[in-house]
Design an enzyme around this catalytic site. Structure first.
Site, PDB file in Angstrom:
ATOM      1  N   ASP A  89       0.878  -1.177   0.123  1.00 58.16           N
ATOM      2  CA  ASP A  89      -0.003  -0.046  -0.147  1.00 58.16           C
ATOM      3  C   ASP A  89       0.813   1.096   0.003  1.00 58.16           C
ATOM      4  OD1 ASP A  89      -2.330   1.414   0.206  1.00 58.16           O
ATOM      5  OD2 ASP A  89      -2.417   1.454   2.574  1.00 58.16           O
ATOM      6  N   HIS A  90       0.498   1.952  -0.984  1.00 61.61           N
ATOM      7  CA  HIS A  90       1.330   3.357  -0.986  1.00 61.61           C
ATOM      8  C   HIS A  90       2.771   3.311  -1.081  1.00 61.61           C
ATOM      9  CE1 HIS A  90      -2.169   6.002  -0.758  1.00 61.61           C
ATOM     10  NE2 HIS A  90      -2.630   5.147   0.392  1.00 61.61           N
ATOM     11  N   SER A 220     -12.418   4.223   5.001  1.00 56.19           N
ATOM     12  CA  SER A 220     -12.999   3.686   6.281  1.00 56.19           C
ATOM     13  C   SER A 220     -14.361   4.332   6.830  1.00 56.19           C
ATOM     14  CB  SER A 220     -11.870   3.610   7.422  1.00 56.19           C
ATOM     15  OG  SER A 220     -11.151   2.791   7.578  1.00 56.19           O
ATOM     16  N   ASP A 262      -8.024   0.734   6.853  1.00 60.00           N
ATOM     17  CA  ASP A 262      -7.001   0.706   8.042  1.00 60.00           C
ATOM     18  C   ASP A 262      -7.531   1.343   9.180  1.00 60.00           C
ATOM     19  OD1 ASP A 262      -5.042   0.459   9.552  1.00 60.00           O
ATOM     20  OD2 ASP A 262      -3.723   1.513   8.150  1.00 60.00           O
TER      21      ASP A 262
HETATM   22  P1  13P Z   1      -8.618   4.612   5.861  1.00 58.89           P
HETATM   23  O1  13P Z   1      -7.666   5.471   6.729  1.00 58.89           O
HETATM   24  O2  13P Z   1      -9.927   5.381   5.628  1.00 58.89           O
HETATM   25  O3  13P Z   1      -8.755   3.353   6.623  1.00 58.89           O
HETATM   26  O4  13P Z   1      -7.809   4.555   4.607  1.00 58.89           O
HETATM   27  C1  13P Z   1      -6.880   3.382   4.429  1.00 58.89           C
HETATM   28  C2  13P Z   1      -6.229   3.420   3.109  1.00 58.89           C
HETATM   29  O5  13P Z   1      -6.526   4.036   2.168  1.00 58.89           O
HETATM   30  C3  13P Z   1      -4.901   2.597   3.291  1.00 58.89           C
HETATM   31  O6  13P Z   1      -4.594   2.813   1.705  1.00 58.89           O
HETATM   32  O1  G3H Z   2      -2.993   4.818   3.736  1.00 59.20           O
HETATM   33  C1  G3H Z   2      -2.177   4.854   4.891  1.00 59.20           C
HETATM   34  C2  G3H Z   2      -2.415   3.495   5.725  1.00 59.20           C
HETATM   35  O2  G3H Z   2      -3.666   3.986   6.721  1.00 59.20           O
HETATM   36  C3  G3H Z   2      -1.308   2.814   6.433  1.00 59.20           C
HETATM   37  O3  G3H Z   2      -0.638   3.888   7.254  1.00 59.20           O
HETATM   38  O4  G3H Z   2       1.814   4.372   7.155  1.00 59.20           O
HETATM   39  O5  G3H Z   2       0.469   4.568   9.197  1.00 59.20           O
HETATM   40  O6  G3H Z   2       0.993   2.228   8.139  1.00 59.20           O
HETATM   41  P1  G3H Z   2       0.611   3.847   8.014  1.00 59.20           P
HETATM   42 ZN    ZN Z   3      -4.705   4.903   1.030  1.00 60.40          ZN
END
Ligand code: 13P
Ligand code: G3H
Ligand code: ZN
Length: 314
Positions: A89-90, A220, A262
């Protein structure tokens, strides 16, 4: 079963117009709860880890963390009777993407959306080349993830949210497999000051133009019952607001297939952990204190599977 390439899950969802939950983990407890929920609903599921999660799991070494997390996910996916994919993710650079690919992740996201457009194209195309050579799929993002207020001007909106025409050009030039169009969501527990609202016209245009699986970040719902419980047991989460279930359903109807979550898991786990610490003050076994939080995560994931329509789609 562990799915080697997330495309297998999302192409089906795209064809049949349902959404698949992508849930962030940092540890064993969240993973077990997510997989249990998916199995109970007989739903495909995507587990995802941020760069921060990789670093955390590797005690500062993200490459080691990628291997630790992938090992854990593959182990629990192996005998699960549902498809389980693992996604970065990201990802922000080639090093993290390569670490995930080498650890056996099923897909990676390259998030270069904060960079100028041409740079976003260049870095995404480069990662697509590496990833596809390893049979790994790639997600990219267009636009900025910020909540859109009612009083924002059209030009401000255009500068922030996805540009559907750019999406066409981007997909053609990069070869990306899934696209995350910014349509008004943001990360975390405070998404909207007023009424929750997304730009569905933009979403429909992007879907019509790209026809590919689309991703909703910041999805979320920030469930009031867990926010309240957390606050009742000492948290200070005021004014939290997420994406309501009916808006998630509409997003899926207009072409969203991967729904990132998340915050909902974090809030549910911590609310229950706070309660457990309060109710069982003599308990010193963390495993017992974590259990109610794991059950809450399972419940949240099952609820979202029902909302997104992926139950039974194995
Ligand atoms: P939320 O913060 O809405 O759970 O989004 C999570 C997300 O986009 C992770 O990439
Ligand atoms: O999009 C981000 C996710 O909620 C992950 O967050 O970088 O704190 O693990 P994090
Ligand atoms: Zn995200």
């Amino acid at each position: 079963m562990y799915v080697k390439n997330t495309k297998e899950i999302l192409d089906k969802a795209n064809k049949d117009y349902y959404g698949v939950g992508a849930f962030n983990i940092n540890n064993l407890e969240f993973l077990q709860a997510i997989i249990e929920a998916a199995v109970e609903k007989m739903s495909p599921v995507i587990v995802e880890t941020s760069e921060g999660a990789m670093s955390y799991a590797g005690n500062g070494d993200f490459r080691r963390g990628a291997r630790v997390l992938a090992g854990m996910v593959m182990e629990f996916a192996e005998d699960a009777p549902v498809p389980v994919a693992l996604h970065l993710d990201h990802g922000h650079d080639i090093e993290h993407a390569m670490a995930a690919i080498q650890a056996g992740y099923s897909s990676v996201m390259i998030d270069a959306s904060a960079k100028p457009y041409e740079e976003n194209v260049k870095i995404t195309a480069e990662i697509v080349r590496f990833a596809h050579a390893a049979n790994t799929s790639v997600e990219a993002e267009l636009g900025k993830l910020v909540g859109i207020e009612d009083n924002v001007s059209v030009s401000e909106r255009d500068a922030t949210l996805v540009d559907p025409d750019e999406a066409k050009n981007f997909v053609e030039r990069t070869g990306v497999d899934f696209l995350a169009p910014a349509i008004g969501t943001s990360h975390g527990a405070f998404k909207f000051k007023g009424e929750a609202k997304l730009d569905f016209d933009r979403l429909k245009k992007v879907k019509q133009i790209t026809k590919m699986p689309l991703v909703l970040h910041g999805a979320s719902s920030v469930l009031p019952r867990y926010v309240k419980e957390a606050n009742d047991y000492g948290a200070k989460i005021e004014g939290a607001k997420g994406v309501p279930y009916d808006i998630l359903k509409e997003s899926v109807k207009y072409g969203i297939n991967k729904i990132n979550t998340d915050t909902d898991l974090r809030v549910a786990f911590l609310a229950e952990l706070r309660k457990a610490l309060h109710d069982d003050a003599s308990q010193i076994d963390p495993r017992k204190l974590f259990k109610p939080g794991m059950n809450a995560i399972k419940e949240v994931v099952m609820e979202r599977i029902d909302v997104l329509g992926s139950a039974g789609k194995c």
